[in-house]
Design an enzyme around this catalytic site. Structure first.
Site, mmCIF file in Angstrom:
data_model
loop_
_atom_site.group_PDB
_atom_site.id
_atom_site.type_symbol
_atom_site.label_atom_id
_atom_site.label_comp_id
_atom_site.label_asym_id
_atom_site.label_seq_id
_atom_site.Cartn_x
_atom_site.Cartn_y
_atom_site.Cartn_z
ATOM 1 N N LYS A 227 5.728 9.734 6.084
ATOM 2 C CA LYS A 227 7.088 9.180 6.221
ATOM 3 C C LYS A 227 7.981 9.773 5.134
ATOM 4 O O LYS A 227 8.393 9.101 4.186
ATOM 5 C CB LYS A 227 7.040 7.662 6.137
ATOM 6 C CG LYS A 227 6.224 7.036 7.271
ATOM 7 C CD LYS A 227 6.078 5.536 7.099
ATOM 8 C CE LYS A 227 5.229 4.944 8.211
ATOM 9 N NZ LYS A 227 5.028 3.473 8.049
ATOM 10 N N ASP B 119 -5.430 -1.319 8.861
ATOM 11 C CA ASP B 119 -3.988 -1.447 9.002
ATOM 12 C C ASP B 119 -3.567 -2.893 9.170
ATOM 13 O O ASP B 119 -4.059 -3.594 10.062
ATOM 14 C CB ASP B 119 -3.515 -0.623 10.208
ATOM 15 C CG ASP B 119 -2.005 -0.548 10.305
ATOM 16 O OD1 ASP B 119 -1.357 -0.355 9.262
ATOM 17 O OD2 ASP B 119 -1.471 -0.667 11.420
#
Length: 274
Positions: free
Chosen positions: A129, A212
């Site tokens: 990102k 996650d």
């Protein structure tokens, strides 16, 4: 990374200057001394970018740095002095500061979080990102701040997520295909529950498992049941307010996208010296 820096700087200069710096043509073309000052606590990064910005405009400019990439600085500290023509220094100023401010923001944020988890075994990872065009630069900034780089892109690591597995058919088949086609490439498998984790732990040829959006209790259990089998990476919803709790679960890695995408530029300014 030198060729990458050159390409990025050339694009940035073209974007800013275009056909020419109109305002600087109004200045008297005299030799001056300028200083770049940091206005806050920071970890500096981006010196090579700043150098190239100035030298691309005027190869005769001379820059003396008082710091190096990875240096901690305090408010009011002069990080470099620049000697050259007023016109060319002013022309390069904004682009050079942009690189320094953005990359120092990433290194500073990284250093802050690394400091918070220094009492644990967890290593801080970046993600993909990143600001487009600045991936290698921002990942370098993460290292300057004491962090560790995750995969650089889609080409140097295989990360199997839910959509990949659904498309291929099963996780076992996904891993088998990966090993056959890319035997020397690391394989990371993402799981979203303890049940998924338990099924992955029985499989071979995996580099590590990414848990996650696990809760703290589930992550503690994940670390316990995977001990001695695979390293565990935690990701999702982790920030400066809770990173210590996540690190204290015993995970090996923590990956945080905000290191590179949710940054606030460091306050730097260029001023002419008397």
């Amino acid at each position: 990374m030198k060729n990458d820096i050159k390409k990025i700087v050339q694009l940035a200069i073209l974007e800013d200057i275009g056909g020419g710096d109109l305002t600087s043509t109004l200045l008297e073309n005299k030799m001056i001394v300028a200083e770049i000052v940091c206005r806050e606590n920071a970890v500096i990064c981006g010196i090579d970018f700043a150098n190239l910005c100035f030298l691309s405009i005027d190869p005769k400019i001379q820059i003396t740095w008082n710091v190096e990439d990875g240096s901690n600085v305090i408010p009011g500290q002069i990080i470099c002095r620049i000697y050259g023509l007023a016109k060319t220094i002013v022309t390069a100023e904004r682009v050079a500061l942009n690189f320094l401010q953005i990359l120092s923001a990433t290194s500073t944020k990284t250093a802050e979080l690394v400091g918070l988890i220094s009492g644990t075994k967890a290593k801080l990872l970046d993600t993909r990102k990143t600001i487009p065009g600045l991936r290698k630069a921002q990942k370098y900034a993460v290292k300057c701040g004491g962090g560790v780089n995750h995969r650089m892109g889609l080409y140097d690591c295989i990360m199997l997520k839910e959509n990949h597995i659904l498309t291929i058919g099963s996780l076992e088949d996904s891993i088998k295909d990966a090993v056959i086609n890319f035997p020397k490439i690391p394989i990371i498998v993402e799981v979203e529950s303890l049940d998924e984790l338990k099924s992955v732990l029985s499989m071979t040829n995996i580099t590590r498992i990414l848990c996650d959006n696990f809760s703290i209790p589930d992550l503690i259990e994940a670390v316990q049941i995977s001990s001695g089998v695979y390293p565990i990476e935690a990701s999702g919803g982790i920030n400066e307010d809770n990173i210590i709790q996540y690190a204290e679960t015993g995970v090996d890695f923590i990956s945080i996208g905000s290191l590179t995408k949710d940054i606030r530029s460091i306050d730097l300014s260029l001023r002419f010296s008397d």
